[in-house]
Design a protein around this motif. Structure first.
Motif, PDB file in Angstrom:
ATOM      1  N   ALA A   6       0.833  -1.209   0.000  1.00  0.00           N
ATOM      2  CA  ALA A   6       0.000   0.000   0.000  1.00  0.00           C
ATOM      3  C   ALA A   6       0.864   1.253   0.000  1.00  0.00           C
ATOM      4  O   ALA A   6       0.600   2.214  -0.744  1.00  0.00           O
ATOM      5  CB  ALA A   6      -0.930  -0.014   1.216  1.00  0.00           C
ATOM      6  N   ASP A   7       1.904   1.263   0.815  1.00  0.00           N
ATOM      7  CA  ASP A   7       2.811   2.412   0.883  1.00  0.00           C
ATOM      8  C   ASP A   7       3.508   2.605  -0.452  1.00  0.00           C
ATOM      9  O   ASP A   7       3.585   3.734  -0.985  1.00  0.00           O
ATOM     10  CB  ASP A   7       3.829   2.177   2.000  1.00  0.00           C
ATOM     11  N   LEU A   8       4.009   1.524  -1.018  1.00  0.00           N
ATOM     12  CA  LEU A   8       4.709   1.616  -2.297  1.00  0.00           C
ATOM     13  C   LEU A   8       3.789   2.115  -3.395  1.00  0.00           C
ATOM     14  O   LEU A   8       4.182   2.971  -4.206  1.00  0.00           O
ATOM     15  CB  LEU A   8       5.294   0.256  -2.681  1.00  0.00           C
ATOM     16  N   MET A   9       2.572   1.618  -3.455  1.00  0.00           N
ATOM     17  CA  MET A   9       1.659   2.041  -4.512  1.00  0.00           C
ATOM     18  C   MET A   9       1.305   3.519  -4.383  1.00  0.00           C
ATOM     19  O   MET A   9       1.180   4.225  -5.395  1.00  0.00           O
ATOM     20  CB  MET A   9       0.403   1.180  -4.505  1.00  0.00           C
ATOM     21  N   ASP A  10       1.155   4.007  -3.160  1.00  0.00           N
ATOM     22  CA  ASP A  10       0.890   5.442  -2.957  1.00  0.00           C
ATOM     23  C   ASP A  10       2.075   6.266  -3.456  1.00  0.00           C
ATOM     24  O   ASP A  10       1.902   7.265  -4.175  1.00  0.00           O
ATOM     25  CB  ASP A  10       0.650   5.737  -1.478  1.00  0.00           C
ATOM     26  N   ARG A  11       3.265   5.857  -3.072  1.00  0.00           N
ATOM     27  CA  ARG A  11       4.464   6.584  -3.495  1.00  0.00           C
ATOM     28  C   ARG A  11       4.624   6.542  -5.010  1.00  0.00           C
ATOM     29  O   ARG A  11       4.962   7.547  -5.655  1.00  0.00           O
ATOM     30  CB  ARG A  11       5.704   5.968  -2.844  1.00  0.00           C
ATOM     31  N   LEU A  12       4.408   5.348  -5.567  1.00  0.00           N
ATOM     32  CA  LEU A  12       4.602   5.169  -7.001  1.00  0.00           C
ATOM     33  C   LEU A  12       3.602   6.002  -7.790  1.00  0.00           C
ATOM     34  O   LEU A  12       3.953   6.632  -8.804  1.00  0.00           O
ATOM     35  CB  LEU A  12       4.453   3.683  -7.345  1.00  0.00           C
ATOM     36  N   THR A  13       2.371   6.023  -7.339  1.00  0.00           N
ATOM     37  CA  THR A  13       1.342   6.812  -8.015  1.00  0.00           C
ATOM     38  C   THR A  13       1.720   8.285  -8.033  1.00  0.00           C
ATOM     39  O   THR A  13       1.639   8.957  -9.071  1.00  0.00           O
ATOM     40  CB  THR A  13      -0.021   6.624  -7.329  1.00  0.00           C
ATOM     41  N   ASN A  14       2.153   8.804  -6.888  1.00  0.00           N
ATOM     42  CA  ASN A  14       2.538  10.214  -6.816  1.00  0.00           C
ATOM     43  C   ASN A  14       3.742  10.514  -7.701  1.00  0.00           C
ATOM     44  O   ASN A  14       3.773  11.532  -8.402  1.00  0.00           O
ATOM     45  CB  ASN A  14       2.853  10.589  -5.365  1.00  0.00           C
ATOM     46  N   ALA A  15       4.726   9.611  -7.684  1.00  0.00           N
ATOM     47  CA  ALA A  15       5.941   9.830  -8.477  1.00  0.00           C
ATOM     48  C   ALA A  15       5.648   9.781  -9.964  1.00  0.00           C
ATOM     49  O   ALA A  15       6.118  10.620 -10.752  1.00  0.00           O
ATOM     50  CB  ALA A  15       6.996   8.789  -8.113  1.00  0.00           C
ATOM     51  N   PHE A  16       4.848   8.809 -10.373  1.00  0.00           N
ATOM     52  CA  PHE A  16       4.527   8.674 -11.792  1.00  0.00           C
ATOM     53  C   PHE A  16       3.658   9.835 -12.274  1.00  0.00           C
ATOM     54  O   PHE A  16       3.856  10.354 -13.374  1.00  0.00           O
ATOM     55  CB  PHE A  16       3.814   7.343 -12.042  1.00  0.00           C
ATOM     56  N   GLU A  17       2.676  10.234 -11.466  1.00  0.00           N
ATOM     57  CA  GLU A  17       1.797  11.337 -11.870  1.00  0.00           C
ATOM     58  C   GLU A  17       2.583  12.632 -12.018  1.00  0.00           C
ATOM     59  O   GLU A  17       2.300  13.447 -12.901  1.00  0.00           O
ATOM     60  CB  GLU A  17       0.671  11.510 -10.846  1.00  0.00           C
ATOM     61  N   ALA A  18       3.587  12.818 -11.162  1.00  0.00           N
ATOM     62  CA  ALA A  18       4.381  14.042 -11.221  1.00  0.00           C
ATOM     63  C   ALA A  18       5.174  14.145 -12.519  1.00  0.00           C
ATOM     64  O   ALA A  18       5.499  15.246 -12.979  1.00  0.00           O
ATOM     65  CB  ALA A  18       5.332  14.107 -10.026  1.00  0.00           C
ATOM     66  N   ALA A  19       5.477  13.014 -13.115  1.00  0.00           N
ATOM     67  CA  ALA A  19       6.279  12.998 -14.340  1.00  0.00           C
ATOM     68  C   ALA A  19       5.432  12.761 -15.590  1.00  0.00           C
ATOM     69  O   ALA A  19       5.978  12.581 -16.681  1.00  0.00           O
ATOM     70  CB  ALA A  19       7.356  11.915 -14.232  1.00  0.00           C
ATOM     71  N   ARG A  20       4.144  12.753 -15.470  1.00  0.00           N
ATOM     72  CA  ARG A  20       3.245  12.466 -16.604  1.00  0.00           C
ATOM     73  C   ARG A  20       3.547  13.388 -17.783  1.00  0.00           C
ATOM     74  O   ARG A  20       3.755  14.594 -17.621  1.00  0.00           O
ATOM     75  CB  ARG A  20       1.794  12.633 -16.164  1.00  0.00           C
ATOM     76  N   ASP A  21       3.535  12.798 -18.995  1.00  0.00           N
ATOM     77  CA  ASP A  21       3.768  13.554 -20.229  1.00  0.00           C
ATOM     78  C   ASP A  21       2.654  13.189 -21.206  1.00  0.00           C
ATOM     79  O   ASP A  21       2.742  12.191 -21.927  1.00  0.00           O
ATOM     80  CB  ASP A  21       5.138  13.188 -20.807  1.00  0.00           C
ATOM     81  N   PRO A  22       1.575  13.978 -21.258  1.00  0.00           N
ATOM     82  CA  PRO A  22       0.406  13.637 -22.085  1.00  0.00           C
ATOM     83  C   PRO A  22       0.723  13.498 -23.570  1.00  0.00           C
ATOM     84  O   PRO A  22       0.122  12.660 -24.256  1.00  0.00           O
ATOM     85  CB  PRO A  22      -0.561  14.799 -21.831  1.00  0.00           C
ATOM     86  N   VAL A  23       1.655  14.282 -24.072  1.00  0.00           N
ATOM     87  CA  VAL A  23       1.989  14.207 -25.498  1.00  0.00           C
ATOM     88  C   VAL A  23       2.678  12.876 -25.795  1.00  0.00           C
ATOM     89  O   VAL A  23       2.306  12.166 -26.745  1.00  0.00           O
ATOM     90  CB  VAL A  23       2.883  15.394 -25.905  1.00  0.00           C
ATOM     91  N   ARG A  24       3.669  12.531 -24.998  1.00  0.00           N
ATOM     92  CA  ARG A  24       4.369  11.261 -25.199  1.00  0.00           C
ATOM     93  C   ARG A  24       3.427  10.083 -24.962  1.00  0.00           C
ATOM     94  O   ARG A  24       3.564   9.027 -25.594  1.00  0.00           O
ATOM     95  CB  ARG A  24       5.576  11.174 -24.266  1.00  0.00           C
TER      96      ARG A  24
END
Length: 226
Positions: A6-24
């Motif tokens: 649960a902790d890892l998924m929360d962290r991973l979600t935040n980290a991935f969302e912060a780097a989101r690139d809609p064009v790519r």
């Protein structure tokens, strides 16, 4: 879900969302024939964000690995499944032979080459190497109806080199030589081409004996560097 998962998924979600690139993300989805949505992270960015998310977390147990993998597979964005493949590969010395059932679930869900191949060549490969009785399951998978399990059985020895069970490799390729699906025929050629780095004469002899029963794709791929 375990506390670690649960902790890892929360962290991973935040980290991935912060780097989101809609064009790519649009291009990545198109490359995968629009079967999965993407966040648009390059492999380098995805792995860098994953390292941030994992920082300070303890090593997982087998139950944690299963929980993380299934949680990633439940997410829509493909980067989560790709992370799970890396995470399982990194910790492949932890799970016991029963974890092959979890791996089969991943292989047959949201199936495409980008997750099936690392699961086959690293996760399944590692499990079978550490737990040799699992070779019997590979024999079963090699004749399964599900093409991704067939592909996994053919490819699981890809990185074994001199430790390859040549009899099994050739038997799997022979059994599926006329398979209807491109991904199985491609896997046959890839597996044989890779093993040719170890024993080119054995692969050459196999092709001489069986080329008439194999697809041109498999033969072409297998003989590419002979």
């Amino acid at each position: 879900m375990s506390d670690l998962a649960a902790d890892l998924m929360d962290r991973l979600t935040n980290a991935f969302e912060a780097a989101r690139d809609p064009v790519r993300a649009v291009g990545a989805a198109a490359y995968m024939r629009d079967q999965f949505p993407f966040l648009g992270l390059t492999s380098a960015v995805r792995r860098a964000q994953a390292r941030m998310a994992l920082k300070g977390l303890p090593a997982p147990g087998e139950a944690d690995l299963r929980a993380v993998a299934l949680a990633c597979w439940a997410r829509e964005e493909r980067e989560f499944q790709l992370f799970a493949c890396d995470y399982l590969t990194r910790h492949i010395t932890i799970p016991g032979p029963a974890f092959l059932d979890t791996t089969a679930e991943l292989i047959t869900t949201r199936s495409w080459w980008d997750t099936v191949d690392p699961l086959a060549t690293h996760v399944v490969a590692g499990l079978v190497r550490r737990h040799p009785p699992l070779t019997a399951r590979m024999d079963e998978w090699a004749t399964e109806e599900n093409m991704w399990l067939v592909r996994t059985a053919i490819l699981h020895q890809l990185l074994y080199g001199p430790a390859t069970d040549t009899g099994r490799l050739f038997a799997y390729c022979t059994a599926q030589a006329g398979h209807r699906d491109f991904f199985v025929r491609k896997a046959i050629g890839w597996a044989l081409r890779h093993y040719a780095r170890t024993d080119p004469q054995a692969v050459r002899a196999f092709l001489t004996a069986h080329a008439d029963h194999m697809s041109p794709l498999s033969v072409r791929e297998a003989a590419k560097h002979l």
